[in-house]
Write a protein that holds these residues in place. Structure first.
Motif, short mmCIF file in Angstrom:
data_model
loop_
_atom_site.label_atom_id
_atom_site.label_comp_id
_atom_site.label_asym_id
_atom_site.label_seq_id
_atom_site.Cartn_x
_atom_site.Cartn_y
_atom_site.Cartn_z
N GLY A 155 -53.32 -26.98 -32.49
CA GLY A 155 -54.20 -27.54 -31.59
C GLY A 155 -54.35 -27.05 -29.86
O GLY A 155 -55.11 -27.80 -29.00
N ASN A 156 -53.01 -26.79 -29.67
CA ASN A 156 -52.86 -26.74 -28.06
C ASN A 156 -52.91 -25.16 -27.50
O ASN A 156 -52.67 -25.30 -26.57
CB ASN A 156 -51.49 -27.36 -27.88
N LYS A 206 -50.82 -22.45 -27.49
CA LYS A 206 -49.92 -22.76 -27.32
C LYS A 206 -48.95 -21.89 -28.70
O LYS A 206 -49.69 -22.42 -29.81
CB LYS A 206 -48.31 -23.50 -26.97
N ASP A 207 -47.88 -21.19 -28.50
CA ASP A 207 -47.04 -20.90 -30.00
C ASP A 207 -46.06 -21.51 -29.63
O ASP A 207 -45.03 -20.61 -29.23
CB ASP A 207 -46.71 -19.02 -29.36
N ASP A 208 -45.91 -22.19 -30.08
CA ASP A 208 -45.25 -23.71 -29.82
C ASP A 208 -44.76 -24.51 -31.09
O ASP A 208 -43.99 -25.55 -30.70
CB ASP A 208 -44.78 -24.64 -29.07
N THR A 209 -44.45 -23.80 -32.42
CA THR A 209 -44.76 -24.55 -33.49
C THR A 209 -44.43 -23.57 -34.80
O THR A 209 -44.26 -22.77 -34.32
CB THR A 209 -46.05 -24.88 -34.33
N VAL A 210 -43.63 -24.15 -35.38
CA VAL A 210 -42.22 -23.56 -36.54
C VAL A 210 -43.05 -24.61 -37.60
O VAL A 210 -43.31 -24.93 -37.83
CB VAL A 210 -41.19 -23.82 -36.08
N GLY A 243 -43.60 -32.79 -32.39
CA GLY A 243 -44.05 -31.67 -33.40
C GLY A 243 -44.00 -29.96 -32.70
O GLY A 243 -44.93 -29.49 -32.65
N LYS A 244 -42.65 -29.63 -33.18
CA LYS A 244 -42.84 -28.65 -32.94
C LYS A 244 -42.33 -27.95 -34.10
O LYS A 244 -42.01 -26.89 -34.17
CB LYS A 244 -40.33 -28.37 -32.45
#
Length: 501
Positions: free
Chosen positions: A193-194, A196-200, A280-281
């Motif tokens: 929920g931040n 950003k496109d920063d998770t996988v 959290g990545k």
């Protein structure tokens, strides 16, 4: 020699062997049955920076009526030091052998250097409970050259961000299709929920650790054999020639191409993989038993992180499989004939190993002393109360337990306790490598080297760097460079073993 228990890690191999020799003489001097403590030397592996203090060793000696001299070998140098000790035949009463696939070690075991204890185990109340599967795994040509070190049969599974599942309205996956969808949603739909496109979806680790990567687990979930498949007629097929292995390859390739698998996995080490998850990545981690460490690592970064361990994923048919890392055996506690001269001496040592599995000693080697190192809370779970003392007094000994499965200690962490229960449940789904107890001279000679051909091709295929034709070419190279000979030798060894049953 009585209090000279611990070797400094800087000692040379020669010094270690000299101390082993001293310890052996001490044991020989105690051969009389005078009721006093039995003197025992133990060449053992050290997995911590420093050997343990005497605090727990004294308790073990008191409980087992022994006087123990440890000859510690740092785990990082175990191959060199153990093979040197075997070559010179300068050993201790008990030798911990954790590298049974090493060619020098295997040849030493086959040579008759150590006692075959298979027929003795039934005479000891704890040793006789070692499962038939573990006895089979630990055997070589039907002989068991030491007490099998009992480990969990299969510890693999996933750790998934439960809070991310809840945020995206997803259930805990139970099939490969559902797992794929979770990886997709974790990558594309901003689960933290931040904005950003920063998770996988999947974090992963380098090819050198491919056996402990998501790919190896996928092969299990698709139903591939563990290492080798044995047909009813005794024909052996390597796992990478099965359709299920190819399914896992294509599943992983699809994940990678769509960005649902970490794009840097090929250069990521385990600790970095853990950090990525804790930060959290990534939302799916391969390694169910690490769940407690992941929560600890996330403290101060993601204190509200919720995790769930998952051990059962099928292709949709409701059939579950999970690969067994070691067949439930972490090595042998072996007794060299050059030191253990007669059966009476051997029986004393077997009694000692048997006594190490008693509940009192198990707790000493696991938790330490109640009230000093740990307490049992109101839920019946073990809580450490002095981690510094535990790390100095107990931790170096915890990896020396002859059995990690005889008693189950309730963990104070609910997530870790659930993971422990799922590891126990895995035993009914475990897929063993049928070559554990078989011998192949070619495998001893080149097995590890040519396995790199398959590992490299697997990773390259996953990353889209080669196609199926190139993968098949790598398999042909493996076959030509020794794989076909390994297959033939395993088949011969298997058929001989079946005749001797």
């Amino acid at each position: 020699m009585k209090r000279e228990k611990f070797l400094k890690l800087g000692l040379s191999v020669a010094a270690i062997l000299l101390l082993s020799a001293c310890g052996n003489k001490a044991k020989d001097a105690s051969a009389s049955d005078d009721g006093g403590p039995t003197k025992i030397t133990w060449m053992n592996m050290l997995h911590t920076p420093s050997p343990p203090t005497d605090v727990i060793v004294d308790k073990i000696e008191e409980a087992t009526n022994t006087d123990i001299t440890f000859n510690w070998i740092p785990d990082a140098s175990k191959e060199e030091r153990l093979t040197t000790a075997l070559a010179s035949d300068e050993l201790a009463d008990i030798v911990t052998i954790t590298i049974m696939q090493n060619s020098s070690v295997r040849n030493a075991l086959k040579s008759g250097m150590f006692w075959d204890v298979k027929d003795y185990l039934k005479d000891y109340d704890n040793l006789k409970k070692i499962s038939d599967e573990r006895i089979e795994t630990a055997s070589i040509d039907g002989h068991v050259y030491g007490v099998p070190i009992q480990k969990d049969l299969a510890r693999s599974g996933l750790v998934i961000r439960k809070d991310w599942l809840d945020k995206l309205g997803l259930e805990v996956p139970t099939t490969m299709d559902e797992l794929y969808e979770v990886a997709k949603q974790f990558t594309e739909n901003d689960p933290d929920g931040n904005g950003k496109d920063d998770t996988v979806g999947f974090g992963d680790r380098a090819p050198t650790d491919i056996k402990y990567s998501s790919f190896k687990l996928f092969t299990s979930y698709f139903g591939a054999p563990n290492g080798w498949e044995v047909e009813k007629d005794g024909t052996f097929t390597p796992e990478f020639l099965t359709p299920e292995y190819k399914e896992a390859l294509n599943f992983s390739r699809d994940l990678f191409e769509n960005g649902y698998l970490a794009q840097d996995f090929a250069v990521t080490q385990k600790t970095d993989q853990q950090q990525q998850f804790a930060q959290g990545k990534a939302g799916i981690y391969t390694g169910m038993i690490d769940i407690k460490n992941l929560k600890t690592m996330a403290q101060g970064i993601q204190d509200d992180m919720e995790l769930v361990p998952v051990n059962k994923i099928s292709t949709g048919d409701g059939e579950y499989h999970v690969w067994s890392e070691n067949g439930g055996v972490g090595g042998l506690l072996a007794f060299p004939k050059s030191v253990v001269k007669d059966e009476a001496h051997l029986k004393k040592l077997l009694q000692f190993v048997n006594d190490l599995i008693d509940e009192e000693v198990f707790y000493y080697m696991t938790g330490g002393i109640e009230g000093t190192h740990y307490k049992i809370n109101e839920d019946g779970a073990l809580e450490y109360i002095d981690m510094d003392a535990w790390q100095q007094d107990v931790q170096p000994l915890s990896s020396s337990r002859p059995s990690e499965v005889t008693y189950k200690i309730k963990d104070a962490s609910p997530e870790k306790q659930l993971a422990n229960e799922l590891v126990a449940e895995n035993e009914q789904y475990a897929v063993l490598d049928p070559t554990f107890s078989l011998d192949s001279e070619k495998a001893n000679e080149v097995g590890s080297e040519i396995q790199k051909i398959i590992t490299d091709a697997t990773v390259q295929y996953m990353m889209g760097q080669i196609d199926e034709k190139a993968f098949d070419k790598a398999v042909s190279d493996w076959q030509a460079q020794g794989g076909d000979q390994m297959k033939k030798e395993y088949e011969e060894a298997y058929k001989a073993a079946q005749k001797n049953k």
